[in-house]
Design a protein around this motif. Structure first.
Motif, PDB file in Angstrom:
ATOM      1  N   ARG A 146       0.834  -1.218   0.000  1.00  0.00           N
ATOM      2  CA  ARG A 146       0.000   0.000   0.000  1.00  0.00           C
ATOM      3  C   ARG A 146       0.862   1.258   0.000  1.00  0.00           C
ATOM      4  O   ARG A 146       0.573   2.228  -0.718  1.00  0.00           O
ATOM      5  CB  ARG A 146      -0.925   0.001   1.220  1.00  0.00           C
ATOM      6  CG  ARG A 146      -2.081  -0.972   1.131  1.00  0.00           C
ATOM      7  CD  ARG A 146      -3.114  -0.688   2.209  1.00  0.00           C
ATOM      8  NE  ARG A 146      -2.575  -0.880   3.549  1.00  0.00           N
ATOM      9  CZ  ARG A 146      -2.625  -2.028   4.224  1.00  0.00           C
ATOM     10  NH1 ARG A 146      -3.176  -3.098   3.663  1.00  0.00           N
ATOM     11  NH2 ARG A 146      -2.139  -2.116   5.440  1.00  0.00           N
ATOM     12  N   ARG A 147       1.922   1.249   0.788  1.00  0.00           N
ATOM     13  CA  ARG A 147       2.766   2.448   0.895  1.00  0.00           C
ATOM     14  C   ARG A 147       3.447   2.786  -0.420  1.00  0.00           C
ATOM     15  O   ARG A 147       3.751   3.959  -0.684  1.00  0.00           O
ATOM     16  CB  ARG A 147       3.823   2.252   1.995  1.00  0.00           C
ATOM     17  CG  ARG A 147       3.266   2.400   3.407  1.00  0.00           C
ATOM     18  CD  ARG A 147       4.363   2.485   4.426  1.00  0.00           C
ATOM     19  NE  ARG A 147       5.052   1.223   4.630  1.00  0.00           N
ATOM     20  CZ  ARG A 147       4.703   0.302   5.530  1.00  0.00           C
ATOM     21  NH1 ARG A 147       3.643   0.498   6.300  1.00  0.00           N
ATOM     22  NH2 ARG A 147       5.396  -0.808   5.656  1.00  0.00           N
ATOM     23  N   HIS A 148       3.707   1.787  -1.248  1.00  0.00           N
ATOM     24  CA  HIS A 148       4.459   2.036  -2.484  1.00  0.00           C
ATOM     25  C   HIS A 148       3.623   1.763  -3.727  1.00  0.00           C
ATOM     26  O   HIS A 148       4.168   1.634  -4.826  1.00  0.00           O
ATOM     27  CB  HIS A 148       5.748   1.203  -2.469  1.00  0.00           C
ATOM     28  CG  HIS A 148       6.626   1.527  -1.295  1.00  0.00           C
ATOM     29  ND1 HIS A 148       7.339   2.696  -1.226  1.00  0.00           N
ATOM     30  CD2 HIS A 148       6.827   0.872  -0.121  1.00  0.00           C
ATOM     31  CE1 HIS A 148       7.990   2.728  -0.057  1.00  0.00           C
ATOM     32  NE2 HIS A 148       7.695   1.649   0.617  1.00  0.00           N
ATOM     33  N   ASP A 149       2.314   1.696  -3.543  1.00  0.00           N
ATOM     34  CA  ASP A 149       1.387   1.559  -4.665  1.00  0.00           C
ATOM     35  C   ASP A 149       1.725   0.342  -5.524  1.00  0.00           C
ATOM     36  O   ASP A 149       1.637   0.389  -6.762  1.00  0.00           O
ATOM     37  CB  ASP A 149       1.400   2.835  -5.513  1.00  0.00           C
ATOM     38  CG  ASP A 149       0.161   2.945  -6.394  1.00  0.00           C
ATOM     39  OD1 ASP A 149      -0.887   2.376  -6.017  1.00  0.00           O
ATOM     40  OD2 ASP A 149       0.244   3.582  -7.466  1.00  0.00           O
ATOM     41  N   ALA A 150       2.131  -0.744  -4.865  1.00  0.00           N
ATOM     42  CA  ALA A 150       2.440  -1.980  -5.590  1.00  0.00           C
ATOM     43  C   ALA A 150       1.165  -2.787  -5.791  1.00  0.00           C
ATOM     44  O   ALA A 150       0.256  -2.772  -4.953  1.00  0.00           O
ATOM     45  CB  ALA A 150       3.466  -2.805  -4.824  1.00  0.00           C
ATOM     46  N   VAL A 151       1.094  -3.493  -6.888  1.00  0.00           N
ATOM     47  CA  VAL A 151       0.005  -4.433  -7.131  1.00  0.00           C
ATOM     48  C   VAL A 151       0.230  -5.644  -6.234  1.00  0.00           C
ATOM     49  O   VAL A 151       1.326  -6.217  -6.212  1.00  0.00           O
ATOM     50  CB  VAL A 151      -0.031  -4.859  -8.609  1.00  0.00           C
ATOM     51  CG1 VAL A 151      -1.087  -5.935  -8.834  1.00  0.00           C
ATOM     52  CG2 VAL A 151      -0.278  -3.656  -9.504  1.00  0.00           C
ATOM     53  N   LEU A 152      -0.779  -6.034  -5.475  1.00  0.00           N
ATOM     54  CA  LEU A 152      -0.640  -7.163  -4.558  1.00  0.00           C
ATOM     55  C   LEU A 152      -1.424  -8.361  -5.072  1.00  0.00           C
ATOM     56  O   LEU A 152      -2.623  -8.265  -5.337  1.00  0.00           O
ATOM     57  CB  LEU A 152      -1.146  -6.774  -3.170  1.00  0.00           C
ATOM     58  CG  LEU A 152      -1.025  -7.864  -2.095  1.00  0.00           C
ATOM     59  CD1 LEU A 152       0.444  -8.122  -1.761  1.00  0.00           C
ATOM     60  CD2 LEU A 152      -1.795  -7.479  -0.845  1.00  0.00           C
TER      61      LEU A 152
END
Length: 267
Positions: A146-152
């Motif tokens: 969430r902090r680095h706008d990564a796709v999870l």
């Protein structure tokens, strides 16, 4: 959104163990994902820097700088399971290494994808005690994403990710069907055209296991896989010692030069 330059980093799962062999080469979920992405982008290039046995700190030190140098527009980062099963696992330190990679790739302008881990205790009964550790680590991964706008890519929440039929005989690595499912899950998370949530559909129920047969299976597994793994760890050795990345440079996927493991079943 199409991608032209995909780089995968990580350990044995991303290298593709159990999806192929030492003679034919290993395919794995990342190779399968690359094939799906290439179908929508004529200029697509792919590199896979993953090496089996690598800890998160090693992936950060060895693979992340090389991946950044390739200037990808998509990076997958799967790391942490080799750390998690170690005695003295330091969740904060491992998460810090993972988050540093997510931050660096995100800052470079690349789209970043990362993963939670399944409930290993349901795949390997002897590892049930690790369940709280997995759950805590997954929460840390979610927060970092969430902090680095990564796709999870969320695996823990889906029942099928613990189905033993998706794993190889060692239960540590996905088999061909498991790698195909994870590739489909990642494609869905990325919004690749034609992808959907069917990767999470459960398999038909298994018949109830006979207790004595289950016990024999566990003993055979422990002797064949857990014992040798423990011996390597006690000796400070890794299955990846002396190995290098299977696909260190960005290259196109040529139909006449298929990726390792092509020809294996994909469903």
């Amino acid at each position: 959104m199409s991608h032209r330059r995909y780089v995968a980093i990580g350990d044995s799962q991303t290298e593709g163990l159990n999806d192929g062999d030492e003679q034919t080469g290993y395919r794995g979920w990342a190779d399968r994902l690359a094939e799906l992405l290439a179908a929508h982008e004529p200029e697509f290039r792919y590199a896979n820097l993953a090496v089996r046995g690598r800890l998160t700190a090693q992936i950060r030190a060895e693979q992340a700088p090389a991946a950044l140098a390739l200037e990808p527009d998509l990076v997958s980062v799967m790391a942490g399971m080799n750390d998690l099963v170690q005695p003295g696992f330091d969740a904060a330190a491992v998460t810090a290494d993972l988050e540093a990679m997510l931050a660096a790739f995100s800052a470079s302008g690349a789209r970043v994808v990362t993963f939670t881990f399944p409930d290993v205790g349901r795949v390997i009964p002897l590892a049930r005690r690790l369940r709280p550790r997995v759950m805590d680590f997954n929460e840390r991964i979610r927060a970092a994403a969430r902090r680095h706008d990564a796709v999870l890519v969320e695996t823990f929440e889906h029942e099928v990710t613990c189905d033993p039929r998706l794993y190889g005989a060692d239960r540590l690595h996905l088999g061909p069907d498991g790698h195909a499912r994870l590739a489909a899950a990642t494609a869905h998370a990325l919004g690749v055209p034609g992808s959907d949530a069917s990767w999470a559909d459960p398999l038909p129920p298994l018949p109830p296991a006979v207790p004595w047969a289950r016990a024999r299976t566990e003993l055979t597994w422990a002797a064949s896989f857990f014992g040798p793994w423990m011996v390597r760890r006690l000796r400070g050795r890794s299955s990846g010692d002396g190995r290098s990345a299977k696909r260190p440079q960005l290259q196109p996927l040529h139909p006449t030069h298929p990726l390792p493991g092509d020809g294996l079943r994909t469903s």
